[in-house]
Design a protein around this motif. Structure first.
Motif: not given
Length: 425
Positions: A72-92
């Motif tokens: 998928f290309t876009h859902t807006c994380h504030q509407v339908l979140p996705y795991e790799n967003y969380i994982r990147l935040a954890e890495r940073l």
């Protein structure tokens, strides 16, 4: 299709305020090389202004983006979140300097990251005022413009800037400005114009980018950290241009023995795709209420996927060490030109964030004309260079850190020929 034909079309289609450093229209790119629509080849020492640190179209970045495209290309994380967003935040959170609990938010551009950092500092402290430095560049939004310490071309004609933004001198030994001068500037502000109890944050680039590639002295960082601790002020590091191996560390603040409260990043994080972030102390970042931060495209899935790949490439290919090696070679070559080029006033920069500053021979007077001649001579020979500095007398070198050795050697030869040709002219 010819570059000149496209340039004519541009005149009647694109806003005049969108500046362009060349009229070379790119057709394709690979690692550190680009080809224009006429088939001409160039070595890219701009890297999209420090964006493609991992090179144009790095195979691992491209594979990650293609895999995400298939999902998928876009859902807006504030509407339908996705795991790799969380994982990147954890890495940073784990990678950004600072021995404290951290939180991260994603936006799209470096200017947005800066804007959000200031918002966070204001809500966390309940204060309004912001201190920035002369020569700084923090973006073209209204708060970004206000923070930027350079009038032309960024502020001219746009009217009143955002209120409660104050500038102090940035330490530049070549220009006779010391850390003591900078800190004295802050104390003068506190005595004459600004109650320190009203200051939300102090923001600075660890190495000034557009301002001239001037590294912040270690004693300045220590003094700012102590000052901020004494007065409850948030210290913000703008790592938009310095981040992601450019200075020989993943983040430039790793060169210092103190850490900022908030770190802004963008550019190199996405390897060519738009993504930006703010990472910082959890107690400060979490002061904003739900809905107060974010944006429709913030942390777009394609940018998130690219960023994961970029972090993998930097680690697996040891690009921090590569940046140090390339920067050392470049500085040595520039030093070898000093005897033949009296216009060289300074050679500086950590890692592969290197610059050369040109003055009129035997003076402290900036020489932007000579600097521009060097850039144009290099372009004629197939090397893309960028200038910077408040006086336009600095050439900054931002080649991809993945540049092959043989291409780098070719570029150094072109650079020498271009500098000597500018002298002869």
């Amino acid at each position: 299709m010819q570059n000149s034909e496209i340039a004519e079309r541009r005149k009647t289609a694109i806003a005049r305020g969108v500046g362009m450093q060349t009229q070379i229209y790119v057709d394709r790119a690979e690692n550190s090389e680009v080809w224009d629509v006429e088939g001409n080849r160039y070595i890219d020492f701009a890297a999209g202004i420090a964006v493609v640190n991992t090179g144009h179209r790095h195979p691992r970045v491209m594979a990650a983006v293609k895999a995400q495209l298939d999902s998928f290309t876009h859902t807006c994380h504030q509407v339908l979140p996705y795991e790799n967003y969380i994982r990147l935040a954890e890495r940073l959170n784990a990678l950004v300097p600072g021995d404290f609990d951290k939180r991260t938010l994603f936006v799209t551009t470096g200017a947005e990251a800066v804007e959000n950092a200031v918002k966070i500092a204001r809500v966390a402290t309940g204060r309004n005022a912001v201190i920035a430095f002369g020569g700084a560049f923090h973006g073209r939004t209204f708060m970004g413009m206000a923070l930027t310490g350079k009038v032309q071309p960024y502020k001219a004609g746009f009217g009143a800037m955002m209120p409660d933004v104050f500038h102090v001198p940035f330490p530049i030994g070549l220009h006779g400005i010391s850390t003591d001068d900078a800190m004295a500037g802050i104390q003068k502000l506190f005595k004459a114009d600004l109650d320190p109890a009203r200051v939300a944050c102090i923001i600075l680039e660890p190495v000034q980018g557009e301002g001239g590639f001037y590294p912040a002295p270690p004693e300045l960082m220590r003094a700012l950290r102590a000052l901020c601790d004494d007065h409850g002020i948030v210290l913000i590091a703008d790592e938009v241009q310095t981040g992601f191996a450019r200075t020989g560390k993943l983040f430039a603040m790793e060169h210092y023995d103190v850490a900022p409260d908030l770190t802004c990043m963008a550019k190199g994080l996405g390897g060519g795709l738009p993504i930006a972030a703010v990472t910082g102390k959890a107690s400060i970042v979490d002061a904003a209420n739900p809905g107060g931060l974010g944006g429709t495209y913030g942390g777009n899935p394609l940018g998130i996927a690219a960023a994961h790949a970029v972090l993998d490439v930097i680690a697996d290919e040891d690009l921090c060490a590569r940046a140090n090696a390339l920067g050392s070679r470049l500085r040595q070559h520039l030093e070898s030109l000093r005897d033949r080029v009296p216009e060289i006033a300074d050679i500086r920069g950590p890692g592969f964030m290197v610059a050369v500053e040109f003055n009129l021979p035997g003076t402290h007077t900036p020489d932007p004309d000579f600097t521009n001649r060097v850039k144009l001579e290099a372009q004629k020979r197939g090397l893309i260079l960028l200038t910077c500095g408040v006086y336009g007398n600095v050439v900054r070198f931002l080649a991809p850190i993945t540049i092959p050795d043989e291409v780098f050697s070719e570029a150094i030869g072109i650079l020498e020929d271009s500098v000597l040709a500018a002298r002869a002219a």
